[in-house]
Design an enzyme around this catalytic site. Structure first.
Site, short mmCIF file in Angstrom:
data_model
loop_
_atom_site.label_atom_id
_atom_site.label_comp_id
_atom_site.label_asym_id
_atom_site.label_seq_id
_atom_site.Cartn_x
_atom_site.Cartn_y
_atom_site.Cartn_z
N SER A 63 -2.95 11.08 -8.06
CA SER A 63 -2.99 12.31 -8.86
C SER A 63 -2.37 13.50 -8.13
O SER A 63 -1.89 14.44 -8.76
CB SER A 63 -4.42 12.63 -9.30
OG SER A 63 -5.24 12.83 -8.17
N ASN A 75 10.24 4.58 -12.30
CA ASN A 75 10.06 3.59 -13.37
C ASN A 75 8.75 3.80 -14.13
O ASN A 75 8.29 2.90 -14.82
CB ASN A 75 10.14 2.17 -12.81
CG ASN A 75 9.07 1.88 -11.78
OD1 ASN A 75 8.44 2.78 -11.24
ND2 ASN A 75 8.84 0.61 -11.50
N ASP A 81 3.93 -8.78 -10.31
CA ASP A 81 3.25 -10.00 -10.75
C ASP A 81 2.94 -10.90 -9.56
O ASP A 81 3.43 -10.71 -8.46
CB ASP A 81 4.02 -10.71 -11.86
CG ASP A 81 5.35 -11.27 -11.42
OD1 ASP A 81 5.41 -11.91 -10.36
OD2 ASP A 81 6.34 -11.09 -12.15
N TYR A 84 5.51 -12.48 -7.02
CA TYR A 84 6.18 -11.65 -6.00
C TYR A 84 5.27 -11.63 -4.78
O TYR A 84 4.57 -10.67 -4.50
CB TYR A 84 6.42 -10.24 -6.56
CG TYR A 84 7.31 -9.38 -5.69
CD1 TYR A 84 8.67 -9.62 -5.62
CD2 TYR A 84 6.79 -8.32 -4.97
CE1 TYR A 84 9.50 -8.83 -4.85
CE2 TYR A 84 7.61 -7.51 -4.19
CZ TYR A 84 8.96 -7.77 -4.14
OH TYR A 84 9.78 -6.99 -3.36
N PHE A 92 7.57 -1.43 -2.77
CA PHE A 92 8.24 -0.14 -2.62
C PHE A 92 7.79 0.80 -3.72
O PHE A 92 7.34 0.37 -4.78
CB PHE A 92 9.77 -0.31 -2.72
CG PHE A 92 10.38 -1.00 -1.54
CD1 PHE A 92 10.90 -0.27 -0.48
CD2 PHE A 92 10.44 -2.39 -1.48
CE1 PHE A 92 11.48 -0.90 0.60
CE2 PHE A 92 11.00 -3.04 -0.40
CZ PHE A 92 11.52 -2.29 0.64
#
Length: 143
Positions: A63, A75, A81, A84, A92
């Site tokens: 926050s 993004n 998931d 990975y 990152f």
């Protein structure tokens, strides 16, 4: 209790720990990073993880991230998931800087939580939906 296996990529990186308050786990900048206003950079978080089967991680800024550093997550929300999970699958934070800023190693810039993966779904194409139209985006007004 769920278990996460964590590999650290940087010496001196503070370990991930559950804070007393809040339900998310904080992630830290793994190296001191400088950004200029308008610059995009992938900020290394210095960790790779093996998540529990049936779970994915949702990664979002803390926050205070924008207030402290003027960076936005490019993004909007990161989803990591379970697959990975290799030794070199480092996490990152995709940052866009709104002002010149230095983020120091070990600064807590984002957070994550585990979420169950979506159950399998069947997609059915139809010519008509039976519910009444609500009137489109913004149809309930501003206030």
């Amino acid at each position: 209790m769920l278990e996460i296996s964590i590999k650290y990529h940087e010496e001196g990186l503070e370990p991930i720990a559950k804070l007393l308050q809040g339900d998310w786990l904080d992630l830290r900048c793994a190296k001191t990073v400088e950004l200029k206003a308008g610059e995009f950079k992938l900020i290394p978080l210095g960790v790779s993880m093996k998540l529990p089967d049936g779970y994915e991680a949702h990664v979002l800024p803390r926050s205070s991230t924008f207030k402290n550093w003027g960076i936005l997550q490019a993004n909007s929300m990161g989803v990591i998931d379970n697959s990975y999970s290799g030794d070199n699958d480092q996490w990152f934070f995709p940052a866009y800087a709104t002002r010149d800023v230095t983020i120091n190693k070990n600064d807590r810039i984002c957070q994550f939580r585990l979420m169950p993966v979506m159950e399998p779904v069947r997609i059915t194409v139809v010519d008509h939906l039976d519910d009444t139209d609500r009137g489109g985006i913004g149809s309930t007004g501003k206030n």
